[in-house]
Motif scaffolding. Structure first.
Motif, PDB file in Angstrom:
ATOM      1  N   ALA A 250       0.782  -1.067  -0.107  1.00 18.06           N
ATOM      2  CA  ALA A 250      -0.204   0.262   0.073  1.00 18.06           C
ATOM      3  C   ALA A 250       0.687   1.177   0.137  1.00 18.06           C
ATOM      4  N   GLN A 251       2.136   0.944   0.213  1.00 19.53           N
ATOM      5  CA  GLN A 251       2.718   2.774  -0.049  1.00 19.53           C
ATOM      6  C   GLN A 251       3.389   2.906  -0.746  1.00 19.53           C
ATOM      7  N   PRO A 252       2.992   4.076  -1.476  1.00 18.69           N
ATOM      8  CA  PRO A 252       3.571   4.347  -2.162  1.00 18.69           C
ATOM      9  C   PRO A 252       4.471   4.890  -2.641  1.00 18.69           C
ATOM     10  N   LEU A 253       5.729   4.588  -3.961  1.00 24.07           N
ATOM     11  CA  LEU A 253       7.468   4.441  -3.541  1.00 24.07           C
ATOM     12  C   LEU A 253       7.552   6.061  -3.508  1.00 24.07           C
ATOM     13  N   SER A 254       8.689   5.128  -3.273  1.00 19.78           N
ATOM     14  CA  SER A 254      10.108   6.514  -2.848  1.00 19.78           C
ATOM     15  C   SER A 254      10.812   6.968  -3.826  1.00 19.78           C
ATOM     16  N   TYR A 255      10.719   8.452  -4.176  1.00 22.74           N
ATOM     17  CA  TYR A 255      11.610   8.589  -5.303  1.00 22.74           C
ATOM     18  C   TYR A 255      12.461   9.563  -4.454  1.00 22.74           C
ATOM     19  N   THR A 256      13.825   9.540  -5.285  1.00 24.23           N
ATOM     20  CA  THR A 256      15.025  10.774  -4.651  1.00 24.23           C
ATOM     21  C   THR A 256      14.958  11.132  -5.796  1.00 24.23           C
ATOM     22  N   SER A 257      15.733  13.063  -6.107  1.00 23.15           N
ATOM     23  CA  SER A 257      16.638  13.649  -7.525  1.00 23.15           C
ATOM     24  C   SER A 257      16.509  13.036  -8.018  1.00 23.15           C
ATOM     25  N   SER A 258      17.376  11.908  -7.897  1.00 23.10           N
ATOM     26  CA  SER A 258      18.831  11.430  -7.969  1.00 23.10           C
ATOM     27  C   SER A 258      18.281  11.140  -9.140  1.00 23.10           C
ATOM     28  N   MET A 259      17.319   9.886  -8.951  1.00 27.04           N
ATOM     29  CA  MET A 259      16.956   8.971  -9.946  1.00 27.04           C
ATOM     30  C   MET A 259      16.572   9.562 -11.563  1.00 27.04           C
ATOM     31  N   GLY A 260      16.009  10.948 -11.103  1.00 22.81           N
ATOM     32  CA  GLY A 260      15.738  11.118 -12.872  1.00 22.81           C
ATOM     33  C   GLY A 260      16.111  12.320 -13.184  1.00 22.81           C
ATOM     34  N   LYS A 261      15.432  12.870 -14.325  1.00 20.62           N
ATOM     35  CA  LYS A 261      16.499  14.240 -14.514  1.00 20.62           C
ATOM     36  C   LYS A 261      15.596  15.334 -14.790  1.00 20.62           C
ATOM     37  N   ILE A 262      16.152  16.587 -14.402  1.00 24.23           N
ATOM     38  CA  ILE A 262      15.123  17.792 -14.166  1.00 24.23           C
ATOM     39  C   ILE A 262      14.854  18.587 -15.361  1.00 24.23           C
ATOM     40  N   VAL A 263      14.038  18.604 -15.459  1.00 27.18           N
ATOM     41  CA  VAL A 263      13.609  18.756 -16.625  1.00 27.18           C
ATOM     42  C   VAL A 263      12.215  20.217 -17.234  1.00 27.18           C
TER      43      VAL A 263
END
Length: 395
Positions: A250-263
């Motif tokens: 039931a927990q939403p996934l936890s994202y961090t800024s290092s996982m993706g690119k700034i758009v």
């Protein structure tokens, strides 16, 4: 003669509801709710409630029923608007219409109606009320409206037995075209009037502007997470207890800024909601960007490309114990009990197969198929056949 107070909104549905009740031999009183007059928050240049209250008055005159206006703006601000701001500030997306029905129409308004000697309160909702007897006690059911395209039982998913006992839904057996036809035959001023799209009984509120006037803008970044990111293919832990597994899923996934690119940049994570596509102002992507998560603490919005991005989908949601609401108290689950139901996480969503699991920590709704954009703060409702049994706030 039983006395019914009808919430006349100045729309076609409540107008026809009042007409039908009069035809059925009730003593009918029309009451218009004024829920807003705070001009410090410019909603739009129009003054919809003035126009609506005039239309409601004209309908009452035409039907020959007494009419008055009640000012509930203080209670509306306290119970609905303040709650909404608080929810948005904490990164949740509230549903003001469900709240308005629970807190205003079927609570504050109903109490006023009963103080006027009313036996019932009626509204123009597309839903029906059923009754059955169980152990010598009368039980009220909230049933879907006959018009599948307009069924509004979802908006009443927080009502109680006490509230249903005193409620009437005169147009629940009709379709929208039939309602318009009756209004036209009766030459009611509302016959051709467009349905209101605004916040419950306030009229046209442009939500982002409305919020921006109360919540300060604060620049943050928009990050895009790739659909093939490793977070979506992590192996699932093994669980001894079903409860622990449900809690994990039931927990939403936890994202961090290092996982993706700034758009891109935005003016405040609290203005945005999961599944939202409009208002990001980021171009140049192959598919449209959808919001998959918001982090109000760090003021970051996480997005993914396309409506089938894995970040949008989950199968399990949780409702905290104190936010679980059963209309059918007699069917309430005990700890460790389960129930197969149909459920929806937003108005107009087709009903989905799901199983309820009641644990000591709350209620889990486990869908057969992954659902897109499960949004904290919104309501999930569960149904058996045509009957809405209960609902809760998605945590």
């Amino acid at each position: 003669m039983k006395r019914v107070v009808v919430g006349l909104s100045g729309g076609v549905d409540s107008s026809v509801a009042a007409y039908l009740l009069k035809e059925q031999g009730y003593e009918v009183i029309g009451l218009f709710m004024k829920n807003w007059h705070d001009d410090s928050v410019t909603i739009s240049d129009e003054c919809p409630w003035l126009e609506d209250s005039n239309d409601a008055l004209l309908v009452a005159e035409k039907l020959g029923i007494p009419f008055q206006t009640v000012d509930l703006s203080e209670q509306y601000k306290e119970r609905i608007v303040d709650y909404m701001f608080n929810e948005y500030k904490n990164g949740r997306t509230p549903n003001p219409d469900v709240l308005c029905n629970r807190e205003i129409k079927f609570d504050v308004f109903m109490k006023i109606a009963l103080s006027l000697g009313a036996d019932y309160v009626a509204t123009g909702h597309y839903c029906r009320k059923g009754t059955l007897e169980k152990d010598g006690k009368e039980i009220y059911q909230l049933l879907a409206g006959v018009d599948g395209n307009k069924d509004q039982s979802y908006f009443l998913c927080q009502l109680s037995q006490e509230q249903l006992a005193k409620s009437l839904f005169p147009i629940g057996e009709l379709t929208k075209p039939q309602v318009r036809e009756i209004a036209a035959q009766m030459d009611l001023v509302t016959a051709e009037k467009k349905d209101s799209q605004g916040l419950c009984f306030i009229g046209k509120v442009r939500l982002p502007e409305f919020l921006q006037q109360q919540l300060q803008p604060k620049e943050g970044i928009i990050i895009e997470i790739a659909a093939d990111d490793s977070i979506y293919s992590l192996p699932k832990p093994k669980f001894e207890l079903k409860e622990d597994q449900l809690e994990f899923e039931a927990q939403p996934l936890s994202y961090t800024s290092s996982m993706g690119k700034i758009v891109g940049k935005h003016q405040g994570a609290h203005y945005f909601t999961i599944g939202q596509r409009k208002g990001l102002n980021v171009g140049g992507t192959k598919e449209g960007l959808f919001i998959i998560a918001t982090d109000v603490e760090n003021n970051i919005i996480y997005t993914g490309q396309g409506a089938s991005h894995p970040g949008l989908f989950r199968k399990v949601l949780k409702i905290m114990s104190h936010e679980v609401h059963w209309i059918r108290e007699d069917l309430r689950l005990k700890t460790n009990e389960t129930m197969k139901v149909m459920a929806r996480i937003r108005y107009r969503q087709p009903l989905q197969n799901a199983t309820l699991h009641h644990t000591k920590d709350g209620l889990y709704v486990v869908f057969d198929e992954p659902q897109s954009a499960i949004t904290p703060g919104q309501f999930v409702s569960w149904h058996l056949g045509e009957e809405l049994l209960g609902s809760g706030v998605i945590s």
